[in-house]
Design a protein around this motif. Structure first.
Motif, short mmCIF file in Angstrom:
data_model
loop_
_atom_site.label_atom_id
_atom_site.label_comp_id
_atom_site.label_asym_id
_atom_site.label_seq_id
_atom_site.Cartn_x
_atom_site.Cartn_y
_atom_site.Cartn_z
N GLU A 258 0.84 -1.19 0.00
CA GLU A 258 0.00 0.00 0.00
C GLU A 258 0.88 1.25 0.00
O GLU A 258 1.95 1.26 0.62
CB GLU A 258 -0.92 0.05 1.23
N GLY A 283 -2.22 3.20 12.27
CA GLY A 283 -3.52 3.31 11.62
C GLY A 283 -3.60 2.45 10.37
O GLY A 283 -4.63 1.80 10.12
N ALA A 284 -2.53 2.42 9.58
CA ALA A 284 -2.52 1.60 8.37
C ALA A 284 -2.60 0.12 8.72
O ALA A 284 -3.29 -0.65 8.04
CB ALA A 284 -1.26 1.89 7.56
N ARG A 286 -4.06 -1.22 11.32
CA ARG A 286 -5.46 -1.52 11.70
C ARG A 286 -6.36 -1.60 10.46
O ARG A 286 -7.28 -2.42 10.41
CB ARG A 286 -5.98 -0.45 12.65
N GLN A 287 -6.11 -0.75 9.48
CA GLN A 287 -6.97 -0.68 8.30
C GLN A 287 -6.73 -1.82 7.32
O GLN A 287 -7.69 -2.38 6.76
CB GLN A 287 -6.76 0.65 7.58
N PHE A 288 -5.46 -2.21 7.10
CA PHE A 288 -5.15 -3.07 5.98
C PHE A 288 -4.76 -4.51 6.33
O PHE A 288 -4.87 -5.38 5.48
CB PHE A 288 -4.00 -2.46 5.15
#
Length: 435
Positions: A258, A283-284, A286-288
């Protein structure tokens, strides 16, 4: 033959087993080894999915291998996975792609009896008879040449009457950026042939091109670099006796690439900057990362914003990468493969000439030098000389048309001048301090 109410199959393509990832290996051998192993893990995950979903078949639309560097060890691993499917009573329907044609081991391997490899002659193979009595036939044409400039569609047999017809084709369709033209054809041509499902391969970006008939490109199941970013997987299809098809995409690739933009506007200290980056990494993740076991997130950071530290970031990119790599190690499953620096100096509203000579020079270069015809012409000549020495697959990474090449040259010029000016700024500051 066992009869069932439905016919279920998993559609995949473009596994590129054991792809070498040379450019990534130069930067981070440990990360390159992880991603190289991820292509094997993807195949194992696909086999696991077939078994868990009690699929009748696995359909592979080309490019299991990654060309001439494929080893016998890779082939033996593949055969072992196909034997797992054989033990579960699952058939495999397979065609070769352009990368498979360059692999020497394709002539030496013996697949188990559950695998049907389509040859260069069009064939229709009975895959299953459902409980209703309706048959499912799979059609395919293999190709042993790395180049297929003409459509293979005219060589396919017509659909079997009163049956579900599935076609396998490795094709670039009407063309796709970054992919060689291969067995080109149009969506209208595929629609008109009369099959119910076209299982395509070759283009690494997944796409549902049509619904009736279903014309599906599953995309690469495991990304290998930042240009194959995002969630990757396969298509699970359930065919009912009346011909309706329920499709769902299933994530397979455990290693996900990403791009992560991070705005550093107005941050004044190195500590504040690292804190912002650490927050973005968490944050990335947790998201991906998602629920997949052994999931890995491989990030390319894009730092932006006007900030006082812009000069230092460009002056010490290797130190910055080391610092950020250390941060990423504290986020499970998170890696940073590269940092792109697009930050600019914060001028606090003062005109560049009133602030310092380096800022004035930066404005001059940006306004007059980088936009001049002479600079663009000379840079273009250097780029053309470089491209002439590269193999075709690497040339495409520099853009496949003139506009893309010009945009790349502009970006390289801007980044290069910014780095040079950053060093000038640092040397000027040091001289001023010494005086």
């Amino acid at each position: 033959m066992v009869v069932r109410m439905t016919f279920r199959f998993v559609h995949t393509a473009d596994l590129h087993l054991d792809s070498p990832l040379r450019s990534l290996a130069l930067r981070n051998p440990e990360l390159a080894a992880l991603v190289r192993g991820a292509t094997r893990e993807a195949l194992s995950a696909i086999v696991d999915l077939c078994i868990a979903e009690e699929a009748d078949a696995l359909i592979v639309a080309g490019d299991l291998y990654d060309g001439s560097q494929t080893s016998m060890n890779t082939g033996l691993f593949l055969v072992g996975e196909f034997r797992r499917l054989q033990a579960a009573g699952i058939r495999v329907f397979l065609i070769r792609g352009n990368h498979d044609s360059a692999s020497a081991i394709r002539r030496e391997l013996s697949f188990p009896d559950n695998v049907h490899l389509f040859s260069g002659r069009s064939r229709s193979v009975l895959a299953k008879v459902m409980e209703s009595g309706r048959a499912v036939h799979v059609h395919g044409i293999g190709f042993d040449d790395p180049h297929a400039p003409d459509s293979l569609l005219p060589r396919f047999l017509p659909p079997v009457p009163d049956a579900i017809n599935i076609g396998l084709l490795h094709t670039s369709l009407a063309g796709a950026p970054g992919h060689d033209a291969y067995a080109p054809c149009s969506i209208a041509d595929l629609t008109g042939h009369g099959f119910d499902y076209w299982a395509l391969g070759h283009v690494h970006l997944g796409a549902d091109h049509a619904e009736r008939p279903a014309i599906i490109m599953p995309g690469i199941p495991q990304g290998r670099d930042i240009n194959e970013a995002g969630e990757k997987g396969v298509v699970l299809v359930t065919v009912s006796p009346d011909g309706t098809m329920a499709r769902e995409r299933r994530r397979i690739g455990a290693a996900r690439f990403e791009r992560l933009p991070i705005d550093l506007t107005a941050l004044e200290t190195w500590r504040d900057m690292l804190a912002r980056i650490a927050e973005a990494l968490e944050g990335a993740a947790r998201q991906f990362l998602g629920p997949l076991p052994n999931a890995q997130l491989i990030l390319r950071l894009q730092l932006t914003g006007a900030m006082p530290l812009a000069w230092r970031l460009r002056r010490d990119p290797d130190f910055l990468l080391d610092e950020v790599t250390s941060l990423a190690q504290s986020v499970p499953g998170c890696w940073v493969e590269k940092i792109e620096i697009d930050c600019v100096p914060a001028l606090d509203g003062a005109p560049p000439t009133a602030l310092d000579p380096a800022a004035e020079l930066a404005a001059l270069v940006e306004r007059d030098v980088l936009t001049s015809h002479g600079f663009r012409h000379q840079a273009g000549e250097i780029m053309a000389e470089l491209l002439a020495q590269l193999p075709r697959e690497l040339k495409e990474s520099f853009g496949t048309h003139e506009e893309a090449a010009q945009m790349l040259l502009a970006r390289i010029g801007s980044e290069g001048s910014a780095e040079v000016l950053a060093h000038l700024r640092t040397e000027g500051d040091a001289a001023g301090s010494a005086g």
